[in-house]
Write a protein that holds these residues in place. Structure first.
Motif, PDB file in Angstrom:
ATOM      1  N   ASN A 125       0.897  -1.120  -0.124  1.00 17.35           N
ATOM      2  CA  ASN A 125       0.184   0.014   0.092  1.00 17.35           C
ATOM      3  C   ASN A 125       0.918   1.449   0.091  1.00 17.35           C
ATOM      4  N   ILE A 126       1.926   1.218   0.799  1.00 16.11           N
ATOM      5  CA  ILE A 126       2.983   2.520   0.721  1.00 16.11           C
ATOM      6  C   ILE A 126       3.755   2.645  -0.641  1.00 16.11           C
ATOM      7  N   ILE A 127       3.935   1.162  -1.052  1.00 12.79           N
ATOM      8  CA  ILE A 127       4.861   1.275  -2.322  1.00 12.79           C
ATOM      9  C   ILE A 127       3.876   1.983  -3.388  1.00 12.79           C
ATOM     10  N   GLU A 128       2.492   1.992  -3.325  1.00 10.30           N
ATOM     11  CA  GLU A 128       1.818   2.410  -4.487  1.00 10.30           C
ATOM     12  C   GLU A 128       1.075   3.603  -4.065  1.00 10.30           C
ATOM     13  N   ALA A 129       1.401   4.099  -2.616  1.00  9.81           N
ATOM     14  CA  ALA A 129       0.757   5.339  -2.256  1.00  9.81           C
ATOM     15  C   ALA A 129       1.237   6.518  -2.983  1.00  9.81           C
ATOM     16  N   SER A 130       0.321   7.490  -3.144  1.00  7.43           N
ATOM     17  CA  SER A 130       0.775   8.818  -3.620  1.00  7.43           C
ATOM     18  C   SER A 130       1.157   9.869  -2.661  1.00  7.43           C
ATOM     19  N   TYR A 131       2.635  10.297  -2.938  1.00  3.36           N
ATOM     20  CA  TYR A 131       3.283  11.180  -2.202  1.00  3.36           C
ATOM     21  C   TYR A 131       4.370  11.793  -2.943  1.00  3.36           C
ATOM     22  N   GLN A 132       4.937  12.844  -2.478  1.00  3.61           N
ATOM     23  CA  GLN A 132       5.960  13.880  -3.079  1.00  3.61           C
ATOM     24  C   GLN A 132       7.067  13.937  -2.072  1.00  3.61           C
ATOM     25  N   LEU A 133       8.273  13.320  -2.014  1.00  2.58           N
ATOM     26  CA  LEU A 133       9.091  13.644  -0.906  1.00  2.58           C
ATOM     27  C   LEU A 133      10.536  14.014  -1.947  1.00  2.58           C
TER      28      LEU A 133
ATOM     29  N   SER B  50      -0.594   2.118 -15.580  1.00  2.69           N
ATOM     30  CA  SER B  50      -1.081   3.069 -16.650  1.00  2.69           C
ATOM     31  C   SER B  50      -0.292   4.484 -16.163  1.00  2.69           C
ATOM     32  N   ILE B  51      -0.246   5.359 -17.220  1.00  2.00           N
ATOM     33  CA  ILE B  51       0.430   6.469 -17.144  1.00  2.00           C
ATOM     34  C   ILE B  51      -0.475   7.293 -15.909  1.00  2.00           C
ATOM     35  N   GLN B  52      -1.771   7.208 -15.870  1.00  2.00           N
ATOM     36  CA  GLN B  52      -2.573   7.818 -14.910  1.00  2.00           C
ATOM     37  C   GLN B  52      -2.377   7.428 -13.462  1.00  2.00           C
ATOM     38  N   ASP B  53      -2.039   6.187 -13.353  1.00  2.00           N
ATOM     39  CA  ASP B  53      -1.581   5.670 -12.135  1.00  2.00           C
ATOM     40  C   ASP B  53      -0.260   6.048 -11.858  1.00  2.00           C
ATOM     41  N   LEU B  54       0.576   5.876 -12.691  1.00  2.00           N
ATOM     42  CA  LEU B  54       1.988   6.221 -12.367  1.00  2.00           C
ATOM     43  C   LEU B  54       2.166   7.704 -11.989  1.00  2.00           C
ATOM     44  N   ARG B  55       1.130   8.525 -12.707  1.00  2.00           N
ATOM     45  CA  ARG B  55       1.211   9.930 -12.201  1.00  2.00           C
ATOM     46  C   ARG B  55       0.644  10.187 -10.708  1.00  2.00           C
ATOM     47  N   PHE B  56      -0.092   9.329 -10.580  1.00  2.00           N
ATOM     48  CA  PHE B  56      -0.860   9.569  -9.209  1.00  2.00           C
ATOM     49  C   PHE B  56       0.107   9.111  -7.996  1.00  2.00           C
TER      50      PHE B  56
ATOM     51  N   ASP C 283       0.094  18.527 -12.052  1.00  2.00           N
ATOM     52  CA  ASP C 283      -0.056  19.153 -13.248  1.00  2.00           C
ATOM     53  C   ASP C 283       1.124  19.141 -14.102  1.00  2.00           C
ATOM     54  N   LYS C 284       2.376  18.874 -13.376  1.00  2.00           N
ATOM     55  CA  LYS C 284       3.738  18.915 -14.105  1.00  2.00           C
ATOM     56  C   LYS C 284       3.605  17.995 -15.246  1.00  2.00           C
ATOM     57  N   TYR C 285       4.224  18.339 -16.368  1.00  2.00           N
ATOM     58  CA  TYR C 285       4.641  17.402 -17.475  1.00  2.00           C
ATOM     59  C   TYR C 285       3.389  16.783 -18.081  1.00  2.00           C
TER      60      TYR C 285
ATOM     61  N   LYS D 126      -3.343   6.135 -31.176  1.00  2.00           N
ATOM     62  CA  LYS D 126      -1.945   6.734 -31.138  1.00  2.00           C
ATOM     63  C   LYS D 126      -1.673   7.348 -29.742  1.00  2.00           C
ATOM     64  N   THR D 127      -2.412   7.026 -28.567  1.00  2.00           N
ATOM     65  CA  THR D 127      -1.991   7.582 -27.399  1.00  2.00           C
ATOM     66  C   THR D 127      -1.438   6.475 -26.487  1.00  2.00           C
ATOM     67  N   ILE D 128      -0.201   7.091 -25.770  1.00  2.00           N
ATOM     68  CA  ILE D 128       0.377   6.357 -24.710  1.00  2.00           C
ATOM     69  C   ILE D 128      -0.454   6.208 -23.510  1.00  2.00           C
ATOM     70  N   VAL D 129      -0.762   5.244 -23.124  1.00  2.00           N
ATOM     71  CA  VAL D 129      -1.629   5.057 -21.851  1.00  2.00           C
ATOM     72  C   VAL D 129      -0.840   4.260 -20.996  1.00  2.00           C
ATOM     73  N   GLY D 130       0.153   3.472 -21.149  1.00  2.00           N
ATOM     74  CA  GLY D 130       0.935   2.792 -19.935  1.00  2.00           C
ATOM     75  C   GLY D 130       2.174   2.517 -20.362  1.00  2.00           C
TER      76      GLY D 130
END
Length: 234
Positions: free
Chosen positions: A11-19, A181-187, A193-195, A230-234
């Motif tokens: 759960n921590i490995i996949e949690a959302s945080y920025q350090l 997925s790119i969405q999950d990775l960004r989370f 909103d970066k990149y 044509k969209t990169i999704v993952g």
């Protein structure tokens, strides 16, 4: 340091945080000090020393200052964890005690007992971190659904993103690959909103992290882009 394990619930490995890189180093050094198989409470402080930071790649001349600065920032950091019951947001730590060298030298018995090191050798304690009550179940007494690696594996890594990618890969080490997925990775990386363009995300985050992992850790990895039309999704 080679035998110091970092153990985290998935759960921590996949949690959302920025350090920042140094904030992650503080967290990982403290986690590696948690006794395995022993009851842990939020009353316990886990000690990070100047020497432990140097072993993780910090310049000895700036290690003390960088620990103190990271402690100040870490106190306000939050983490969003997803569980079966839902998603909750909490702080990483409930308090951080920053000891100074004069106090360490005046209390060598305490330093020896807590850190096993000699304060006269400038390996005195600089910070004692108490994790929040909500985070502790995800980093102690884990018997299933966890990921572990040696703290030494990420020594010398110079990017916080590299550490996050390394942990995500270690989680699937026995499988040999993982799809995300790119969405999950960004989370997970808390990019916000970066990149917004995938090209920038790839050049600024994904490729530098993979390059550093291949150069500075025991892992060798590569990646493929998954498309939907044509969209990169993952």
């Amino acid at each position: 340091m080679s035998k110091m394990l970092v153990v985290k619930a998935n759960n921590i490995i996949e949690a959302s945080y920025q350090l920042s890189l140094n904030e992650q180093r503080l967290i990982l050094a403290a986690i590696s000090c948690i006794p395995k198989g022993e009851e842990v409470t939020d009353n316990t402080g886990y000690c990070v020393t100047r020497e432990s930071f140097i072993e993780l790649g910090i310049n000895p001349k700036t290690a003390s200052r960088e620990i103190r600065e990271a402690c100040d920032r870490l106190f306000n950091r939050v983490i969003t964890i997803t569980t079966e019951a839902g998603t909750f947001k909490t702080r990483w730590v409930q308090d951080i005690m920053k000891y100074n060298s004069d106090w360490a030298l005046a209390n060598p018995e305490f330093i020896q007992e807590v850190t096993g090191s000699d304060p006269y050798a400038e390996d005195y304690i600089l910070a004692a971190i108490r994790f929040s009550k909500s985070v502790l179940p995800f980093i102690s007494n884990l018997s299933s659904n966890f990921t572990q690696y040696f703290l030494q594996d990420i020594a010398g890594v110079s990017s916080g993103y590299s550490i996050r990618f390394y942990e995500l890969i270690c989680q699937y080490r026995t499988i040999g690959k993982r799809e995300v997925s790119i969405q999950d990775l960004r989370f997970i990386l808390n990019i916000g909103d970066k990149y917004p363009l995938f090209y920038d995300f790839k050049k600024r985050v994904i490729e530098p992290a993979i390059k550093e992992i291949n150069e500075k850790t025991p892992m060798q990895i590569s990646y493929e882009q998954k498309k939907k039309g044509k969209t990169i999704v993952g």
